[in-house]
Write a protein that holds these residues in place. Structure first.
Motif, mmCIF file in Angstrom:
data_model
loop_
_atom_site.group_PDB
_atom_site.id
_atom_site.type_symbol
_atom_site.label_atom_id
_atom_site.label_comp_id
_atom_site.label_asym_id
_atom_site.label_seq_id
_atom_site.Cartn_x
_atom_site.Cartn_y
_atom_site.Cartn_z
ATOM 1 N N VAL A 50 0.847 -1.190 0.000
ATOM 2 C CA VAL A 50 0.000 0.000 0.000
ATOM 3 C C VAL A 50 0.884 1.242 0.000
ATOM 4 C CG1 VAL A 50 -1.880 -1.154 1.209
ATOM 5 C CG2 VAL A 50 -0.175 0.077 2.514
ATOM 6 N N THR A 51 0.290 2.370 -0.323
ATOM 7 C CA THR A 51 1.028 3.630 -0.325
ATOM 8 C C THR A 51 0.750 4.393 0.962
ATOM 9 O OG1 THR A 51 -0.755 4.927 -1.330
ATOM 10 C CG2 THR A 51 0.766 3.764 -2.835
ATOM 11 N N CYS A 52 1.633 5.317 1.272
ATOM 12 C CA CYS A 52 1.416 6.150 2.457
ATOM 13 C C CYS A 52 0.187 7.042 2.268
ATOM 14 C CB CYS A 52 2.655 6.982 2.765
ATOM 15 S SG CYS A 52 4.009 5.984 3.442
ATOM 16 N N GLY A 53 -0.115 7.388 1.033
ATOM 17 C CA GLY A 53 -1.326 8.164 0.777
ATOM 18 C C GLY A 53 -2.572 7.410 1.197
ATOM 19 N N GLN A 54 -2.600 6.105 0.923
ATOM 20 C CA GLN A 54 -3.742 5.281 1.322
ATOM 21 C C GLN A 54 -3.825 5.168 2.839
ATOM 22 O OE1 GLN A 54 -2.343 2.013 -1.170
ATOM 23 N NE2 GLN A 54 -4.389 1.909 -2.088
ATOM 24 N N VAL A 55 -2.691 4.986 3.474
ATOM 25 C CA VAL A 55 -2.656 4.862 4.933
ATOM 26 C C VAL A 55 -3.069 6.184 5.574
ATOM 27 C CG1 VAL A 55 -1.181 4.438 6.946
ATOM 28 C CG2 VAL A 55 -0.931 3.028 4.883
ATOM 29 N N ASP A 56 -2.497 7.285 5.081
ATOM 30 C CA ASP A 56 -2.837 8.602 5.628
ATOM 31 C C ASP A 56 -4.328 8.887 5.476
ATOM 32 O OD1 ASP A 56 -0.151 8.908 6.202
ATOM 33 O OD2 ASP A 56 0.228 10.369 4.618
ATOM 34 N N ALA A 57 -4.879 8.557 4.309
ATOM 35 C CA ALA A 57 -6.307 8.794 4.075
ATOM 36 C C ALA A 57 -7.157 7.951 5.029
ATOM 37 C CB ALA A 57 -6.666 8.487 2.624
ATOM 38 N N SER A 58 -6.723 6.728 5.286
ATOM 39 C CA SER A 58 -7.477 5.851 6.185
ATOM 40 C C SER A 58 -7.491 6.374 7.614
ATOM 41 C CB SER A 58 -6.883 4.433 6.178
ATOM 42 O OG SER A 58 -7.071 3.814 4.933
ATOM 43 N N LEU A 59 -6.390 6.962 8.050
ATOM 44 C CA LEU A 59 -6.265 7.364 9.451
ATOM 45 C C LEU A 59 -6.441 8.863 9.699
ATOM 46 C CD1 LEU A 59 -3.317 5.048 10.563
ATOM 47 C CD2 LEU A 59 -5.778 4.686 10.842
ATOM 48 N N ALA A 60 -6.660 9.648 8.658
ATOM 49 C CA ALA A 60 -6.765 11.107 8.815
ATOM 50 C C ALA A 60 -7.837 11.516 9.822
ATOM 51 C CB ALA A 60 -7.030 11.763 7.466
ATOM 52 N N SER A 61 -8.961 10.839 9.799
ATOM 53 C CA SER A 61 -10.045 11.214 10.717
ATOM 54 C C SER A 61 -9.755 10.803 12.162
ATOM 55 C CB SER A 61 -11.372 10.613 10.249
ATOM 56 O OG SER A 61 -11.277 9.205 10.230
ATOM 57 N N CYS A 62 -8.658 10.093 12.384
ATOM 58 C CA CYS A 62 -8.284 9.668 13.737
ATOM 59 C C CYS A 62 -7.394 10.678 14.448
ATOM 60 C CB CYS A 62 -7.560 8.322 13.683
ATOM 61 S SG CYS A 62 -8.568 6.968 13.045
ATOM 62 N N ILE A 63 -6.888 11.673 13.736
ATOM 63 C CA ILE A 63 -5.953 12.627 14.337
ATOM 64 C C ILE A 63 -6.518 13.291 15.593
ATOM 65 C CG2 ILE A 63 -4.639 14.764 13.955
ATOM 66 C CD1 ILE A 63 -3.482 12.253 12.549
ATOM 67 N N PRO A 64 -7.770 13.765 15.592
ATOM 68 C CA PRO A 64 -8.288 14.376 16.839
ATOM 69 C C PRO A 64 -8.237 13.406 18.028
ATOM 70 C CG PRO A 64 -9.716 14.927 15.009
ATOM 71 C CD PRO A 64 -8.733 13.901 14.499
ATOM 72 N N TYR A 65 -8.611 12.146 17.801
ATOM 73 C CA TYR A 65 -8.557 11.144 18.874
ATOM 74 C C TYR A 65 -7.108 10.902 19.311
ATOM 75 C CZ TYR A 65 -7.950 6.569 20.923
ATOM 76 O OH TYR A 65 -7.526 5.541 21.722
ATOM 77 N N LEU A 66 -6.199 10.793 18.347
ATOM 78 C CA LEU A 66 -4.811 10.486 18.664
ATOM 79 C C LEU A 66 -4.130 11.618 19.443
ATOM 80 C CD1 LEU A 66 -3.808 8.859 15.268
ATOM 81 C CD2 LEU A 66 -4.155 7.682 17.454
ATOM 82 N N ILE A 67 -4.603 12.834 19.269
ATOM 83 C CA ILE A 67 -4.027 13.977 19.972
ATOM 84 C C ILE A 67 -4.715 14.218 21.320
ATOM 85 C CG2 ILE A 67 -3.745 16.500 19.889
ATOM 86 C CD1 ILE A 67 -3.239 16.155 16.861
ATOM 87 N N ALA A 68 -6.041 14.108 21.344
ATOM 88 C CA ALA A 68 -6.788 14.441 22.557
ATOM 89 C C ALA A 68 -7.185 13.240 23.402
ATOM 90 C CB ALA A 68 -8.048 15.224 22.183
#
Length: 115
Positions: A25-43
């Motif tokens: 897989v590409t990092c673009g695919q991984v980033d797109a999959s997990l982008a909506s998790c950033i708020p959870y991962l930070i807070a």
């Protein structure tokens, strides 16, 4: 006839988007999959449905060892861009989403050890 051609073109386009086993897989695919998790991962707290859908997608696009290792490297690279990610939130993400995954979400994972 025209509708059949359009349907065939849509099908071909969808087939090209599917990751074939053994094709990392590409990092673009991984980033797109997990982008909506950033708020959870930070807070912290609880991941939202879109985040968990992304985690499920990540699992589905990483069926082979090479896919999982590539995704692991992408996760580490993404984590380096967000230094305020909470390690405990990251490591518990798959479990909180009810997904059994062989890709640890961590800044420190040795991706070569993933099977």
């Amino acid at each position: 006839m025209k509708a059949a051609i359009v349907s065939m073109l849509v099908l071909v386009a969808l087939m090209q988007m599917i990751v074939t086993p053994g094709e990392a897989v590409t990092c673009g695919q991984v980033d797109a999959s997990l982008a909506s998790c950033i708020p959870y991962l930070i807070a912290g707290g609880n991941p939202d449905a879109a985040c968990c859908d992304g985690v499920k997608n990540l699992k589905s696009i990483t069926p082979a060892t090479a896919d999982r290792r590539a995704a692991c490297e992408c996760v580490k690279a993404a984590a380096a861009r967000y230094p305020n990610i909470k390690e405990d939130a990251a490591s518990s993400l798959p479990q909180k989403c009810g997904v059994q995954m062989n890709i640890p979400i961590s800044k420190t994972t040795n991706c070569a050890n993933i099977n």
